[in-house]
Scaffold this motif. Structure first.
Motif, mmCIF file in Angstrom:
data_model
loop_
_atom_site.group_PDB
_atom_site.id
_atom_site.type_symbol
_atom_site.label_atom_id
_atom_site.label_comp_id
_atom_site.label_asym_id
_atom_site.label_seq_id
_atom_site.Cartn_x
_atom_site.Cartn_y
_atom_site.Cartn_z
ATOM 1 N N VAL A 1 -37.264 34.951 25.928
ATOM 2 C CA VAL A 1 -38.338 35.913 26.208
ATOM 3 C C VAL A 1 -39.682 35.362 25.743
ATOM 4 N N ARG A 2 -39.697 34.741 24.578
ATOM 5 C CA ARG A 2 -40.950 34.179 24.068
ATOM 6 C C ARG A 2 -41.474 33.076 24.996
ATOM 7 N N VAL A 3 -40.568 32.192 25.437
ATOM 8 C CA VAL A 3 -40.971 31.119 26.349
ATOM 9 C C VAL A 3 -41.473 31.703 27.667
ATOM 10 N N GLU A 4 -40.758 32.714 28.183
ATOM 11 C CA GLU A 4 -41.153 33.324 29.454
ATOM 12 C C GLU A 4 -42.514 33.991 29.344
ATOM 13 N N ALA A 5 -42.745 34.705 28.247
ATOM 14 C CA ALA A 5 -44.032 35.381 28.053
ATOM 15 C C ALA A 5 -45.169 34.370 27.947
ATOM 16 N N ASN A 6 -44.949 33.300 27.194
ATOM 17 C CA ASN A 6 -45.982 32.256 27.080
ATOM 18 C C ASN A 6 -46.253 31.601 28.423
ATOM 19 N N ALA A 7 -45.191 31.410 29.213
ATOM 20 C CA ALA A 7 -45.365 30.810 30.540
ATOM 21 C C ALA A 7 -46.208 31.713 31.435
ATOM 22 N N HIS A 8 -45.948 33.028 31.385
ATOM 23 C CA HIS A 8 -46.746 33.967 32.170
ATOM 24 C C HIS A 8 -48.213 33.936 31.731
ATOM 25 N N TYR A 9 -48.428 33.838 30.430
ATOM 26 C CA TYR A 9 -49.798 33.794 29.918
ATOM 27 C C TYR A 9 -50.527 32.555 30.446
ATOM 28 N N ILE A 10 -49.868 31.416 30.383
ATOM 29 C CA ILE A 10 -50.481 30.166 30.860
ATOM 30 C C ILE A 10 -50.735 30.234 32.358
ATOM 31 N N LYS A 11 -49.748 30.738 33.103
ATOM 32 C CA LYS A 11 -49.893 30.818 34.547
ATOM 33 C C LYS A 11 -50.976 31.826 34.953
ATOM 34 N N TYR A 12 -51.128 32.890 34.180
ATOM 35 C CA TYR A 12 -52.169 33.866 34.505
ATOM 36 C C TYR A 12 -53.552 33.252 34.310
ATOM 37 N N ARG A 13 -53.705 32.511 33.233
ATOM 38 C CA ARG A 13 -54.984 31.825 33.003
ATOM 39 C C ARG A 13 -55.260 30.839 34.143
ATOM 40 N N GLU A 14 -54.222 30.122 34.560
ATOM 41 C CA GLU A 14 -54.369 29.204 35.689
ATOM 42 C C GLU A 14 -54.738 29.956 36.967
ATOM 43 N N ALA A 15 -54.129 31.135 37.176
ATOM 44 C CA ALA A 15 -54.391 31.916 38.387
ATOM 45 C C ALA A 15 -55.836 32.396 38.429
ATOM 46 N N LEU A 16 -56.367 32.827 37.275
ATOM 47 C CA LEU A 16 -57.773 33.257 37.242
ATOM 48 C C LEU A 16 -58.693 32.094 37.609
ATOM 49 N N LEU B 1 -57.272 32.177 48.883
ATOM 50 C CA LEU B 1 -57.936 33.099 47.965
ATOM 51 C C LEU B 1 -57.127 34.380 47.801
ATOM 52 N N ILE B 2 -56.663 34.941 48.914
ATOM 53 C CA ILE B 2 -55.859 36.164 48.844
ATOM 54 C C ILE B 2 -54.560 35.913 48.081
ATOM 55 N N ARG B 3 -53.947 34.770 48.338
ATOM 56 C CA ARG B 3 -52.697 34.441 47.641
ATOM 57 C C ARG B 3 -52.935 34.283 46.142
ATOM 58 N N ALA B 4 -54.025 33.649 45.774
ATOM 59 C CA ALA B 4 -54.338 33.466 44.354
ATOM 60 C C ALA B 4 -54.607 34.807 43.678
ATOM 61 N N GLN B 5 -55.286 35.707 44.376
ATOM 62 C CA GLN B 5 -55.588 37.020 43.799
ATOM 63 C C GLN B 5 -54.330 37.857 43.597
ATOM 64 N N THR B 6 -53.460 37.884 44.598
ATOM 65 C CA THR B 6 -52.222 38.660 44.470
ATOM 66 C C THR B 6 -51.251 37.998 43.489
ATOM 67 N N ASP B 7 -51.218 36.674 43.450
ATOM 68 C CA ASP B 7 -50.345 35.979 42.497
ATOM 69 C C ASP B 7 -50.760 36.287 41.060
ATOM 70 N N ALA B 8 -52.057 36.353 40.812
ATOM 71 C CA ALA B 8 -52.535 36.660 39.459
ATOM 72 C C ALA B 8 -52.056 38.039 39.015
ATOM 73 N N LEU B 9 -52.164 39.028 39.892
ATOM 74 C CA LEU B 9 -51.711 40.379 39.543
ATOM 75 C C LEU B 9 -50.192 40.419 39.387
ATOM 76 N N ALA B 10 -49.470 39.676 40.243
ATOM 77 C CA ALA B 10 -48.014 39.640 40.120
ATOM 78 C C ALA B 10 -47.596 39.042 38.781
ATOM 79 N N ILE B 11 -48.274 37.993 38.347
ATOM 80 C CA ILE B 11 -47.979 37.387 37.040
ATOM 81 C C ILE B 11 -48.270 38.376 35.918
ATOM 82 N N TYR B 12 -49.366 39.100 36.037
ATOM 83 C CA TYR B 12 -49.727 40.098 35.009
ATOM 84 C C TYR B 12 -48.639 41.159 34.879
#
Length: 429
Positions: free
Chosen positions: A345-360, A408-419
């Motif tokens: 869970v810790r690894v998964e949460a950190n991965a989501h955090y990193i990917k969300y920053r990348e998505a923004l 752009l649309i894919r990046a915007q929706t991917d960011a929300l999905a990661i969140y």
């Protein structure tokens, strides 16, 4: 909104405009998997109540009546016999009440209650986990519908450009300024855009049906997303508290903890088998006839008693040894599993955090790319119709502009999905 959607069950075809948060809340209350989990939670609550009720005295009431036949007595083998009525009466009856109350059983009752407490908490966590999982699926499917609807608008824009471009190229061809191959290429481009539009429309229908299933709505209901891909995104700093609370609030970790509590209660229950038990019991009844005297008397009587009963299973000294050891080892197994779940869970949460920053960051880059691709298309289009560029360059510029908008649309929706995946992982959805 819930009332309106609920009434849609009896409507053949309806269209509803829903925000992302409204869709999530409705799915969490109406989804069949969530309702099944809530039903299981209610059953666990009844099991828990039954465990507590088991501590109450066991009371039984009994009644019986017998009518005896005549009594036949044999003498000298079976050669001589005499028959007569049963003494003192051919009738017999009994009516009584007895009760048994457990005073001490080595902690078995408390262990059972503790196990059912943990099972109820586990059922509650399962309901919350199921609701969170359905909320995540709903958010993902809603964002997919948002993406497809936005793509539909972009494809329609591209279709208009392709139709206008073909019309202009036909005019140029009539004036013998371009070759027939340019007209054919423009027609092929228009056909491809039309096919893409049809495919996207079918994808919207499929995505809408999937969302309806999650929200337990008829297939005929059409959901119109009120939110767009450009809705505000949480700042990256908002995700930091989620990471800190993940190990305490994660559904998976909490359920692992409750499984440990269940197994510990089983250990105490098995250990109680090696302890003595003490119970209080009593009975009172009306009996007929009176067999307490000899000879029996044709009369009814009442009598009762109170007493204590103690038991100890000597064989438990060797029967329980391996059972206790096995159950304790299973506790250690579950503890190790909980640690492994916490690591994942810790690894998964950190991965989501990193990917969300990348998505923004990807959103910012794609926003610039859209502006650049739009300007590039305008320049190439002007050059082509001034006979300064090839049609291939124009079509490439159009595809690049369209692809940049898609990205752009894919990046915007991917960011929300990661969140929302991070919200679920941290037990906040």
């Amino acid at each position: 909104m819930k009332t309106n959607l609920a009434s849609a069950q009896g409507i053949s075809s309806s269209r509803y405009k829903l925000s992302l948060s409204e869709a999530i809340q409705f799915a969490k209350s109406q989804n069949k998997w969530v309702q099944a989990a809530i039903t299981a939670e209610n059953a666990a609550a009844e099991d828990r109540q039954d465990a507590y009720n088991a501590a109450l005295p066991a009371v039984n009431a009994s009644a019986s009546y017998q009518r005896f036949s005549d009594l036949t007595l044999f003498t000298n083998g079976l050669e001589q016999s005499t028959t007569g009525p049963r003494k003192p009466t051919p009738n017999a009856a009994a009516l009584g009440v007895d009760a048994l109350f457990n005073i001490y059983s080595g902690g078995r009752q408390r262990a059972l209650q503790s196990e059912q407490d943990a099972r109820l908490k586990l059922a509650e966590l399962n309901s919350q986990d199921q609701a969170g999982n359905i909320a995540l699926q709903t958010a993902t499917q809603y964002l997919e519908l948002v993406r497809l609807n936005d793509l539909h608008k972009f494809i329609q824009d591209q279709l208009k450009r392709a139709q206008t471009r073909l019309s202009n190229i036909n005019s140029l061809y009539k004036n013998q300024k371009v070759t027939r191959s340019d007209v054919l290429r423009a027609e092929v481009m228009l056909s491809n855009v039309e096919l893409t539009l049809e495919q996207n429309e079918n994808d919207i229908i499929i995505a809408n049906q999937k969302l309806n299933v999650l929200m337990n709505l008829p297939d005929s209901v059409s959901i119109l997303p009120a939110d767009s891909a450009g809705m505000p995104k949480p700042e990256i700093t908002v995700l930091l508290p989620l990471l800190e609370e993940t190990e305490a609030a994660s559904y998976a970790i909490q359920k692992s903890g409750q499984n440990i509590q269940v197994q510990r209660a089983r250990v105490r229950s098995i250990q109680s088998n090696s302890m003595p038990s003490l119970s209080f019991y009593t009975a009172y009844g009306l009996n007929y006839p009176n067999y307490l005297f000899f000879p029996p008397i044709d009369q009814a009587y009442t009598i009762g008693f109170v007493g204590l009963r103690a038991q100890y299973g000597i064989s438990s000294l060797y029967h329980n040894k391996s059972k206790i050891a096995a159950s304790q080892l299973r506790v250690q197994e579950l503890q190790l599993q909980q640690q492994a779940v916490a690591d994942n869970v810790r690894v998964e949460a950190n991965a989501h955090y990193i990917k969300y920053r990348e998505a923004l960051n990807r959103i910012r880059v794609n926003e610039r790319s859209v502006a650049q691709a739009r300007e590039n298309y305008r320049i190439v289009s002007t050059k082509y119709f001034n006979q300064l560029a090839l049609l291939t360059d124009l079509l490439d510029a159009d595809n690049l502009y369209q692809e940049s908008r898609f990205n752009l649309i894919r990046a915007q929706t991917d960011a929300l999905a990661i969140y929302y995946r991070l919200l679920y992982t941290s037990g906040k959805l």
